[in-house]
Design a protein around this motif. Sequence first.
Motif, PDB file in Angstrom:
ATOM      1  N   ILE A   1       2.943   9.857 -10.897  1.00  0.00           N
ATOM      2  CA  ILE A   1       2.025   9.663 -11.830  1.00  0.00           C
ATOM      3  C   ILE A   1       1.712  11.502 -12.468  1.00  0.00           C
TER       4      ILE A   1
ATOM      5  N   GLU B   1       1.327  -1.248  -0.111  1.00  0.00           N
ATOM      6  CA  GLU B   1      -0.118  -0.018  -0.114  1.00  0.00           C
ATOM      7  C   GLU B   1       0.634   1.471  -0.002  1.00  0.00           C
TER       8      GLU B   1
ATOM      9  N   MET C   1      -0.464   2.259 -10.052  1.00  0.00           N
ATOM     10  CA  MET C   1      -0.148   1.419  -8.929  1.00  0.00           C
ATOM     11  C   MET C   1      -0.466   0.161  -8.422  1.00  0.00           C
TER      12      MET C   1
ATOM     13  N   ARG D   1      -3.369   5.865 -14.136  1.00  0.00           N
ATOM     14  CA  ARG D   1      -2.948   5.089 -12.406  1.00  0.00           C
ATOM     15  C   ARG D   1      -3.406   3.889 -12.015  1.00  0.00           C
ATOM     16  N   ARG D   2      -4.567   3.511 -11.838  1.00  0.00           N
ATOM     17  CA  ARG D   2      -4.737   2.600 -10.704  1.00  0.00           C
ATOM     18  C   ARG D   2      -4.164   1.616 -11.199  1.00  0.00           C
TER      19      ARG D   2
ATOM     20  N   ALA E   1       2.897   1.479  -3.242  1.00  0.00           N
ATOM     21  CA  ALA E   1       1.424   2.454  -4.201  1.00  0.00           C
ATOM     22  C   ALA E   1       0.665   3.631  -4.570  1.00  0.00           C
ATOM     23  N   SER E   2       0.538   4.359  -2.782  1.00  0.00           N
ATOM     24  CA  SER E   2       0.155   5.146  -3.008  1.00  0.00           C
ATOM     25  C   SER E   2       1.386   6.623  -3.210  1.00  0.00           C
ATOM     26  N   VAL E   3       2.240   5.966  -2.744  1.00  0.00           N
ATOM     27  CA  VAL E   3       3.977   6.936  -3.247  1.00  0.00           C
ATOM     28  C   VAL E   3       4.312   6.698  -4.496  1.00  0.00           C
TER      29      VAL E   3
ATOM     30  N   ASP F   1       2.011   6.819  -7.116  1.00  0.00           N
ATOM     31  CA  ASP F   1       0.831   7.583  -7.832  1.00  0.00           C
ATOM     32  C   ASP F   1       1.838   9.379  -7.466  1.00  0.00           C
TER      33      ASP F   1
END
Lengths: 284, 161
Positions: free
Chosen positions: A172, A162, A185, A181-182, A165-167, A169
Amino acid sequence: MAAPVSPVTGRYVDVTVAGETYEVFYLEAGEGIPLLCQHTAGAHNHQFRNLLRDPEVTGSYRVIAYDLPYHGKSDPPHGSSWWTRQYDLTSDFFTEFIVGFAQALDLDRPVFMGSSMGGVVCLYLARDYPERFRALIALECADFTPGFYIDWWAHPEVEGRELIASVVDGLIAPQTSELDRRLTMFYYSQAAPGVLKGDLYFYSAEHDMRETVSTLDTGKVPLYMLTGEYDYLSTPAQSEATAAKIPGASYQTMHQVGHFPMSEDHPRFMSYIGPILDEIDKRS
Amino acid sequence: MTRLPQEGPAAVCAIGPPIDPRRNGARISRMSLDDKLLARLGQAMVADPELGVVGKFFTCSFLLGCDGNRYLLRVRNGSLDELLVDPHPTEPWQFAIKAPSSTWQRYLQASPPAEFHDIWAAAWLGHMTLEGDMKVFMQHHMALWRTLKLLRATASSAPAA
């Protein structure tokens, strides 16, 4: 009636590097000049899913997107106790693997394209193996990219998938579609623990060509550098400054693109990369 | 210090001018980021289905700083439990994200400019600082990331009449 089957195929080939054999998975589509595609750190070859399915490219290029060992469907080496040692990617392994993979498929001077660590490794291929490649396309590359080899990527008290993946983003571009985007990630949430950090050993700990990059000879292999406007790890200014040190290297900033041009916005990516592929094709 | 209570899904935050603890509780005027915006964020968090998925364990306290203004957010299970404006210096928090108002203004744009589009980008390039317990920051990063997306979306949308 059967559903349409994609022309993209997946296969395995054995590649031996430093005495160890790796069962390497790759996707490929198209015919023509071989185009090797290297994913970013901690990711896998689906980042090139749109390039593999683009007939504008596969009409004249044999697009080959592999998973580096430890990534995607390419296992760690079956013949050694890889779990007893820290996975840290080095430039020696990286370049020898790429050259070995091209040899394993008997490719004739492929074009090599990679992003982030795959962009940075272009500088090492240009230095050590220029005669093996028709051209090098370095995406999101600079001569010095420190700071991302950090323990938080693989920490027992942090949910690494998690976090990563969120870093990611943040690398992007905001203009990227929600699906792209998803997916970008998502790919980052699939890596085994420690693989991203291990890749970043090469990218952020070992890599420093500030003093030597000017010695690269683009007369031996053309070098194209492109960086996304929203990349903060190798900013457009840093990439442009790197290219300026290398006689004959070209540079473009890709607008409304981040660190993952091939998986963020394929049409926009093609608007930059298409003319370069055409140029290489005409020259070949 | 002003407490902005969050009272469940339909909570409407009571917003008053913050109190300056250095001036014996005298109320002072604050117009920057954004007690009103953060109160609306609390409502957006409750309504967001994604935070409902990734925010189950999002329980922590963090500070947002903008110039000299400070906002302490206490989050419980993905909901903004309490918002303190200009908290007393002894109020505890676990991590902080601080930036000048010029950075927050860029960050909060619907289509933010490069270098200001993400807290890592802004911190990496010197426009923002991260402070405090980085382990807590990393542990809650996914839910925090979603919360900050909601903050941007909230800033870009008109407040309810």
